[in-house]
Design a protein around this motif. Structure first.
Motif, PDB file in Angstrom:
ATOM      1  N   MET A 117      73.252 -11.321  40.192  1.00  0.00           N
ATOM      2  CA  MET A 117      74.795 -10.835  40.407  1.00  0.00           C
ATOM      3  C   MET A 117      74.688  -9.518  40.503  1.00  0.00           C
ATOM      4  N   ASN A 118      75.513  -8.324  41.484  1.00  0.00           N
ATOM      5  CA  ASN A 118      75.510  -6.787  41.423  1.00  0.00           C
ATOM      6  C   ASN A 118      76.700  -6.778  42.588  1.00  0.00           C
ATOM      7  N   SER A 119      77.150  -5.080  41.714  1.00  0.00           N
ATOM      8  CA  SER A 119      78.127  -4.643  42.398  1.00  0.00           C
ATOM      9  C   SER A 119      79.683  -5.690  41.916  1.00  0.00           C
ATOM     10  N   LEU A 120      79.306  -5.869  40.999  1.00  0.00           N
ATOM     11  CA  LEU A 120      81.018  -6.827  40.256  1.00  0.00           C
ATOM     12  C   LEU A 120      81.835  -5.981  40.663  1.00  0.00           C
ATOM     13  N   LYS A 121      82.552  -6.750  40.820  1.00  0.00           N
ATOM     14  CA  LYS A 121      83.677  -6.728  41.390  1.00  0.00           C
ATOM     15  C   LYS A 121      84.730  -6.901  39.673  1.00  0.00           C
ATOM     16  N   PRO A 122      86.370  -6.803  38.939  1.00  0.00           N
ATOM     17  CA  PRO A 122      87.264  -7.857  38.885  1.00  0.00           C
ATOM     18  C   PRO A 122      87.503  -8.501  38.966  1.00  0.00           C
ATOM     19  N   GLU A 123      87.620  -9.047  40.316  1.00  0.00           N
ATOM     20  CA  GLU A 123      87.996 -10.295  40.621  1.00  0.00           C
ATOM     21  C   GLU A 123      87.049 -11.521  40.787  1.00  0.00           C
ATOM     22  N   ASP A 124      85.581 -11.176  40.158  1.00  0.00           N
ATOM     23  CA  ASP A 124      84.357 -11.638  39.884  1.00  0.00           C
ATOM     24  C   ASP A 124      84.434 -12.682  38.416  1.00  0.00           C
ATOM     25  N   THR A 125      85.457 -12.253  37.827  1.00  0.00           N
ATOM     26  CA  THR A 125      86.248 -12.890  36.763  1.00  0.00           C
ATOM     27  C   THR A 125      86.123 -13.775  36.401  1.00  0.00           C
ATOM     28  N   ALA A 126      85.060 -15.444  35.714  1.00  0.00           N
ATOM     29  CA  ALA A 126      85.364 -16.577  35.771  1.00  0.00           C
ATOM     30  C   ALA A 126      84.504 -16.789  34.691  1.00  0.00           C
ATOM     31  N   VAL A 127      84.963 -17.945  34.315  1.00  0.00           N
ATOM     32  CA  VAL A 127      84.100 -19.760  33.993  1.00  0.00           C
ATOM     33  C   VAL A 127      82.550 -19.657  35.240  1.00  0.00           C
ATOM     34  N   TYR A 128      81.247 -19.446  35.165  1.00  0.00           N
ATOM     35  CA  TYR A 128      80.335 -19.646  36.059  1.00  0.00           C
ATOM     36  C   TYR A 128      79.911 -20.994  35.196  1.00  0.00           C
ATOM     37  N   TYR A 129      79.968 -21.710  36.171  1.00  0.00           N
ATOM     38  CA  TYR A 129      79.277 -23.438  36.542  1.00  0.00           C
ATOM     39  C   TYR A 129      78.129 -24.030  37.293  1.00  0.00           C
ATOM     40  N   CYS A 130      76.711 -24.383  36.609  1.00  0.00           N
ATOM     41  CA  CYS A 130      76.301 -24.645  37.360  1.00  0.00           C
ATOM     42  C   CYS A 130      76.167 -26.101  37.682  1.00  0.00           C
ATOM     43  N   LYS A 131      75.844 -26.790  38.539  1.00  0.00           N
ATOM     44  CA  LYS A 131      76.070 -27.928  39.622  1.00  0.00           C
ATOM     45  C   LYS A 131      74.385 -28.440  39.929  1.00  0.00           C
ATOM     46  N   ALA A 132      73.701 -29.742  39.385  1.00  0.00           N
ATOM     47  CA  ALA A 132      72.856 -30.711  39.796  1.00  0.00           C
ATOM     48  C   ALA A 132      73.342 -31.375  40.141  1.00  0.00           C
ATOM     49  N   VAL A 133      72.979 -31.444  42.324  1.00  0.00           N
ATOM     50  CA  VAL A 133      73.348 -32.650  43.051  1.00  0.00           C
ATOM     51  C   VAL A 133      71.752 -33.496  43.250  1.00  0.00           C
ATOM     52  N   SER A 134      72.135 -34.623  43.376  1.00  0.00           N
ATOM     53  CA  SER A 134      70.718 -35.555  43.876  1.00  0.00           C
ATOM     54  C   SER A 134      71.161 -37.103  43.726  1.00  0.00           C
ATOM     55  N   PRO A 135      71.765 -37.394  44.611  1.00  0.00           N
ATOM     56  CA  PRO A 135      72.984 -37.647  44.819  1.00  0.00           C
ATOM     57  C   PRO A 135      74.015 -37.418  43.951  1.00  0.00           C
ATOM     58  N   THR A 136      73.720 -37.325  42.776  1.00  0.00           N
ATOM     59  CA  THR A 136      73.971 -38.112  41.407  1.00  0.00           C
ATOM     60  C   THR A 136      74.885 -36.765  40.841  1.00  0.00           C
TER      61      THR A 136
END
Length: 114
Positions: free
Chosen positions: A82-101
């Motif tokens: 993540m570059n050039s970060l902005k205040p609106e990028d503030t959040a909890v970031y989650y990782c998701k794996a799909v296949s298809p579960t």
């Protein structure tokens, strides 16, 4: 046992950079499409970036040109630079794996503030 574990979040100033990582275990990682989502307080969880098992990428319009998703199948890891970060990028970031579960991680907090 499947585990999806995010790391690398933290506090960064506006305009700064951060890389978050997601390590998956207990799955055949190379067969999974992977994605990064984020959720700010009081808002829904939205897709930020995704990468298919073949390496095709997709980005939310709000992060195009600033964020880059990549994967290392030898390390069972997906990254979000993540570059050039902005205040609106503030959040909890989650990782998701799909296949298809679908599997989700517990999230990592990213705060963009001066």
């Amino acid at each position: 046992q499947v585990q999806i574990v995010e790391s690398g979040g933290g506090l960064v100033q506006p305009g700064g950079s951060l890389r978050v990582s997601c390590v998956a275990s207990g799955i055949l990682f190379r067969l999974f499409d992977m994605g990064w989502y984020r959720q700010a307080p009081g808002k829904q969880r939205d897709m930020v970036a995704s990468i298919t098992k073949r390496g095709a990428t997709n980005y939310a319009d709000s992060v195009k040109g600033r964020f880059a998703i990549s994967r290392d199948n030898d390390k069972n890891t997906v990254y979000l630079q993540m570059n050039s970060l902005k205040p609106e990028d503030t959040a909890v970031y989650y990782c998701k794996a799909v296949s298809p579960t679908t599997y989700w991680g517990q999230g990592t907090q990213v705060t963009v503030s001066s």
